[in-house]
Design a protein around this motif. Structure first.
Motif, PDB file in Angstrom:
ATOM      1  N   LEU A  22       0.023   2.149 -16.406  1.00  0.00           N
ATOM      2  CA  LEU A  22      -0.336   1.387 -15.207  1.00  0.00           C
ATOM      3  C   LEU A  22       0.660   1.567 -14.063  1.00  0.00           C
ATOM      4  CD1 LEU A  22      -1.459  -1.995 -16.821  1.00  0.00           C
ATOM      5  CD2 LEU A  22      -2.926  -0.268 -15.783  1.00  0.00           C
ATOM      6  N   LEU A  23       1.945   1.732 -14.394  1.00  0.00           N
ATOM      7  CA  LEU A  23       2.967   1.601 -13.363  1.00  0.00           C
ATOM      8  C   LEU A  23       3.645   2.898 -12.964  1.00  0.00           C
ATOM      9  CD1 LEU A  23       4.724  -1.602 -14.787  1.00  0.00           C
ATOM     10  CD2 LEU A  23       2.819  -1.474 -13.178  1.00  0.00           C
ATOM     11  N   PHE A  24       3.459   3.974 -13.714  1.00  0.00           N
ATOM     12  CA  PHE A  24       4.204   5.200 -13.442  1.00  0.00           C
ATOM     13  C   PHE A  24       3.854   5.729 -12.053  1.00  0.00           C
ATOM     14  CE2 PHE A  24       5.759   9.545 -14.320  1.00  0.00           C
ATOM     15  CZ  PHE A  24       6.961   9.209 -14.930  1.00  0.00           C
ATOM     16  N   ALA A  25       4.913   6.026 -11.270  1.00  0.00           N
ATOM     17  CA  ALA A  25       4.649   6.406  -9.874  1.00  0.00           C
ATOM     18  C   ALA A  25       5.608   7.459  -9.339  1.00  0.00           C
ATOM     19  CB  ALA A  25       4.731   5.160  -8.984  1.00  0.00           C
ATOM     20  N   TYR A  26       6.475   7.994 -10.208  1.00  0.00           N
ATOM     21  CA  TYR A  26       7.413   9.024  -9.751  1.00  0.00           C
ATOM     22  C   TYR A  26       7.711   9.933 -10.934  1.00  0.00           C
ATOM     23  CZ  TYR A  26      11.593  11.211  -7.797  1.00  0.00           C
ATOM     24  OH  TYR A  26      12.514  12.117  -7.343  1.00  0.00           O
ATOM     25  N   GLN A  27       7.634  11.255 -10.727  1.00  0.00           N
ATOM     26  CA  GLN A  27       7.722  12.195 -11.837  1.00  0.00           C
ATOM     27  C   GLN A  27       9.180  12.483 -12.226  1.00  0.00           C
ATOM     28  OE1 GLN A  27       4.444  13.100 -13.055  1.00  0.00           O
ATOM     29  NE2 GLN A  27       4.139  11.450 -11.591  1.00  0.00           N
ATOM     30  N   ALA A  28       9.829  11.499 -12.839  1.00  0.00           N
ATOM     31  CA  ALA A  28      11.202  11.649 -13.327  1.00  0.00           C
ATOM     32  C   ALA A  28      11.174  11.592 -14.856  1.00  0.00           C
ATOM     33  CB  ALA A  28      12.098  10.565 -12.756  1.00  0.00           C
TER      34      ALA A  28
ATOM     35  N   TYR B  13       0.397  10.000   1.906  1.00  0.00           N
ATOM     36  CA  TYR B  13       0.002   9.925   0.496  1.00  0.00           C
ATOM     37  C   TYR B  13       0.513  11.134  -0.293  1.00  0.00           C
ATOM     38  CZ  TYR B  13      -2.877   9.686  -3.708  1.00  0.00           C
ATOM     39  OH  TYR B  13      -3.301   9.640  -5.016  1.00  0.00           O
ATOM     40  N   ASP B  14       1.169  10.865  -1.388  1.00  0.00           N
ATOM     41  CA  ASP B  14       1.619  11.888  -2.331  1.00  0.00           C
ATOM     42  C   ASP B  14       1.205  11.413  -3.718  1.00  0.00           C
ATOM     43  OD1 ASP B  14       2.955  13.528  -4.136  1.00  0.00           O
ATOM     44  OD2 ASP B  14       4.743  13.707  -2.897  1.00  0.00           O
ATOM     45  N   PRO B  15       0.308  12.132  -4.400  1.00  0.00           N
ATOM     46  CA  PRO B  15      -0.202  11.649  -5.685  1.00  0.00           C
ATOM     47  C   PRO B  15       0.851  11.507  -6.768  1.00  0.00           C
ATOM     48  CG  PRO B  15      -0.875  13.922  -5.297  1.00  0.00           C
ATOM     49  CD  PRO B  15      -0.283  13.418  -4.016  1.00  0.00           C
TER      50      PRO B  15
ATOM     51  N   SER C 289       2.502  19.305  -9.088  1.00  0.00           N
ATOM     52  CA  SER C 289       3.418  18.175  -9.260  1.00  0.00           C
ATOM     53  C   SER C 289       4.825  18.699  -9.542  1.00  0.00           C
ATOM     54  CB  SER C 289       2.959  17.287 -10.420  1.00  0.00           C
ATOM     55  OG  SER C 289       3.034  17.987 -11.649  1.00  0.00           O
ATOM     56  N   PHE C 290       5.817  17.846  -9.288  1.00  0.00           N
ATOM     57  CA  PHE C 290       7.197  18.223  -9.572  1.00  0.00           C
ATOM     58  C   PHE C 290       7.674  17.413 -10.771  1.00  0.00           C
ATOM     59  CE2 PHE C 290       7.395  14.465  -7.015  1.00  0.00           C
ATOM     60  CZ  PHE C 290       8.498  13.770  -7.488  1.00  0.00           C
TER      61      PHE C 290
ATOM     62  N   ALA D  84      -6.138   2.889  -2.815  1.00  0.00           N
ATOM     63  CA  ALA D  84      -6.879   2.720  -1.564  1.00  0.00           C
ATOM     64  C   ALA D  84      -6.676   3.924  -0.649  1.00  0.00           C
ATOM     65  CB  ALA D  84      -6.437   1.436  -0.860  1.00  0.00           C
ATOM     66  N   ALA D  85      -5.455   4.426  -0.593  1.00  0.00           N
ATOM     67  CA  ALA D  85      -5.169   5.603   0.236  1.00  0.00           C
ATOM     68  C   ALA D  85      -5.944   6.811  -0.263  1.00  0.00           C
ATOM     69  CB  ALA D  85      -3.670   5.890   0.230  1.00  0.00           C
ATOM     70  N   ARG D  86      -6.030   6.967  -1.576  1.00  0.00           N
ATOM     71  CA  ARG D  86      -6.766   8.103  -2.145  1.00  0.00           C
ATOM     72  C   ARG D  86      -8.256   7.983  -1.840  1.00  0.00           C
ATOM     73  NH1 ARG D  86      -5.219  11.719  -6.955  1.00  0.00           N
ATOM     74  NH2 ARG D  86      -7.005  13.114  -7.007  1.00  0.00           N
ATOM     75  N   ALA D  87      -8.804   6.776  -1.994  1.00  0.00           N
ATOM     76  CA  ALA D  87     -10.222   6.574  -1.708  1.00  0.00           C
ATOM     77  C   ALA D  87     -10.524   6.848  -0.237  1.00  0.00           C
ATOM     78  CB  ALA D  87     -10.628   5.147  -2.081  1.00  0.00           C
ATOM     79  N   GLU D  88      -9.631   6.391   0.641  1.00  0.00           N
ATOM     80  CA  GLU D  88      -9.815   6.609   2.077  1.00  0.00           C
ATOM     81  C   GLU D  88      -9.778   8.106   2.407  1.00  0.00           C
ATOM     82  OE1 GLU D  88     -10.167   4.990   6.109  1.00  0.00           O
ATOM     83  OE2 GLU D  88     -10.429   4.125   4.108  1.00  0.00           O
ATOM     84  N   LEU D  89      -8.861   8.835   1.785  1.00  0.00           N
ATOM     85  CA  LEU D  89      -8.753  10.277   2.012  1.00  0.00           C
ATOM     86  C   LEU D  89      -9.982  11.027   1.506  1.00  0.00           C
ATOM     87  CD1 LEU D  89      -5.000  10.911   1.108  1.00  0.00           C
ATOM     88  CD2 LEU D  89      -6.082  11.399   3.311  1.00  0.00           C
TER      89      LEU D  89
END
Length: 621
Positions: free
Chosen positions: A572-578, A402-404, A468-469, A371-376
């Motif tokens: 579906l769930l990945f949300a942090y680049q570790a 927002y941070d992708p 991305s990091f 939703a944040a991405r669509a709004e941006l």
């Protein structure tokens, strides 16, 4: 110049020039160091020189009919993994040049994909008798245990980040054991704490477990005829890779989880191709259930492998008409429920802090980020979606932060806590509402939802990161915010230099500096970094192996269950680049490749040709 030489020289020069034009001179596609450039040019030249052989050997089975369609899809996908982000998702405007650039990438990629199929198809069978020696299993175990044990000594008592510290304080009794982190590992830590008040004991056992799983898998492949030279080269490189050294000595649940999935892969191989051997050893029953308990209860996304394992065992029970598969299934599920319920409760686990409670869950994360991405992007957000999202945080806050590539900016934010405290019960978002809101947003702005997921799982597929990091590993002991005096006193038992007013304690000795320098050097070399700290290459190889398995030995599809089931949850769930979250991808893919190379059936030899088989004789000593 002979005609045959010209046939080899033309594709050689073409691929080298194409490689130079696409990836080396064009820094907008891939920016890489000199070592990687030279390596890529040499590889392109070699593949080009052998292209005629690849083509002639594979055109009958791979370059016609439905297989050709899959080859094209694999080529398109692998090309997107290699250069799709800078070509399509960067600052470059879409147009004829963009299409031409991607077409060139596909033309370059196709012969390299053929080379992998050629390698698998043209494996030479030895007619020499091979003597199986059990000592190699223990030599392999020793290689892993010693190399990683030395790393643990260098970074004694091990690498602990803030999550690790939280689990350690729970295990020591300073904090209550809760379900914010799956409690099984914390309980295991608690038992080792009763023996030695240091995570070094647990990490030593972790190294032993990882070494045992690796040596067991390698030993079985050795029994089935895989060359010892291949086994030792792969084993030594895997052991000394700095990223692997630093991960295995880290107090993270992802390490045990990765090797539990590898252990599952080994057992699925036995069930699919060597049923008699699996049931000949009673310990296999116990080990299989144990690895399932570890895989399912060490990380929450272990639910994916559990579901597919249950389905596969039901399939085997029906197909082979054997009740023992049903018995294993029932006992396995029963043990998982028993450990996750009465056992953990008996060990003092509370339900507080479980991920998914309150207004936040992994499903909520999907809808608020999309939703944040669509709004941006100035796309309309459906009213119901906006209502659900604002049950978590104001839309303005979500867009500003927002941070992708990092969802922690939402999950760890005092403003969100204050906002939810004001809303209280009104802030609670059910998973049903979140799914409904997500689907409505998808049908409203599918491109933004898809782009959010591509960025969100960037580490899984993308070989050419733009901005991305990647949290590759952690070194030393990193303290979370808000440590009190009692907790500091407990942590000082690990090292007197630990200070809650300092961000971290980093060991300073020759061994630690050496490993750290090698790890940092690896991350600066494009090709090495992709092989050691990213997963896109392995996803591409996995697609090739899937097609080859479909062509040559469909029984082997079983070994893909752990890796595919777990990857489905991360998509579906990945949300942090570790990197630790997805380390299982390269680890399992390496072994799937070795299994495929060792087991897949090749085309029948022509009439009159003498078949050669590698004989395996057990050493009687």
């Amino acid at each position: 110049m002979k005609r045959e030489d010209l046939k080899k020289l033309c594709p050689t020069m073409f691929l080298v020039l194409l490689c130079y034009g696409l990836f080396i001179s064009n820094h907008k596609v891939i920016t890489m160091d000199t070592i990687s450039q030279i390596t890529l040019l040499i590889t392109s030249g070699f593949v080009g020189y052998c292209f005629v052989d690849f083509y002639e050997a594979l055109k009958k089975d791979y370059l016609r009919g439905s297989t050709l369609v899959w080859m094209i899809l694999i080529t398109l996908s692998f090309s997107f993994i290699l250069a799709g982000k800078p070509i399509f998702l960067g600052d470059r405007e879409f147009g004829f040049k963009t299409v031409l650039l991607f077409l060139g990438t596909n033309i370059w990629m196709f012969p390299h994909i053929l080379s992998v199929f050629y390698l698998l198809e043209k494996k030479k069978e030895s007619n020499e008798e091979m003597v199986y020696q059990k000592k190699h299993r223990w030599i392999l175990f020793a290689i892993f245990f010693v190399v990683w044990g030395i790393a643990l000594i260098a970074f004694f008592p091990g690498n602990l980040t803030s999550d690790s510290i939280d689990q350690w304080l729970q295990a020591s009794g300073v904090r209550e054991i809760n379900q914010y982190h799956p409690a099984l590992m914390t309980v295991m830590l608690k038992f080792t704490y009763q023996i030695v008040e240091s995570p070094a004991l647990f990490l030593t056992l972790q190294i032993a477990f990882c070494s045992y799983v690796l040596s067991t898998f390698f030993d079985y492949l050795y029994k089935k005829g895989l060359s010892l030279k291949i086994i030792y080269v792969v084993a030594i490189v895997f052991a000394i890779l700095p990223t692997n050294q630093l991960l295995v000595i880290s107090l993270w649940k992802d390490i045990i989880y990765t090797f539990a999935l590898l252990w599952m892969t080994y057992f699925f191989l036995l069930l699919a191709t060597d049923e008699e051997y699996f049931f000949s050893k009673k310990r296999h029953y116990v080990y299989f259930i144990l690895c399932m308990i570890l895989a399912i209860l060490i990380r929450y996304n272990g639910i994916g492998p559990l579901v597919f394992t249950v389905i596969y065992l039901i399939y085997l029970a029906v197909k082979r008409k054997q009740m023992k598969y049903t018995v294993i299934n029932v006992v396995m599920v029963g043990c998982v429920l028993f450990v996750n319920g009465p056992v953990l409760k008996w060990c003092g686990t509370t339900s507080e802090g479980q991920v998914g409670s309150g207004s936040y869950s992994f499903i909520t994360n999907l809808v608020i980020r999309s939703a944040a991405r669509a709004e941006l992007s100035d796309r309309p957000v459906p009213a119901f979606t906006k209502k659900v999202v604002e049950g978590y945080a104001p839309m303005e806050f979500l867009t500003e932060n927002y941070d992708p590539y990092n969802a922690d900016v939402y999950g760890w934010n005092e403003e969100v806590d204050e906002y939810q405290e004001q809303l209280k019960d009104k802030a609670k978002i059910t998973n049903i509402d979140a799914i409904k809101a997500y689907l409505m947003l998808f049908f409203s702005s599918p491109d933004q939802v898809i782009l959010e997921r591509l960025d969100g799982m960037d580490l899984i597929w993308n070989m050419t990161p733009l901005d991305s990091f990647n949290h590759r590993y952690g070194i030393g002991i990193w303290l979370p915010a808000g440590i009190n005096k009692k907790e500091e006193a407990e942590l000082k038992k690990l090292n007197s230099a630990i200070d809650r007013d300092k961000e971290a304690y980093i060991p300073d000795n020759a061994g630690a500096r050496f490993i750290q320098q090698k790890a940092e050097k690896t991350s600066t070399i494009y090709l090495l970094d992709n092989l050691a700290s990213r997963c896109g290459f392995y996803v591409g190889i996995l697609m090739i192996l899937l097609l080859y398995t479909w062509k040559r030995n469909k029984k082997l599809f079983a070994i893909y269950i752990p890796i595919m089931a777990n990857t489905a949850t991360w998509v579906l769930l990945f949300a942090y680049q570790a990197y630790r979250y997805v380390w299982y991808l390269p680890v399992l893919t390496i072994f799937i490749f070795l299994v495929t190379y060792c087991f897949s059936k090749r085309p029948e030899a022509k009439k009159g040709a003498k078949k050669r088989k590698k004989k395996v004789r057990k050493n009687e000593k």
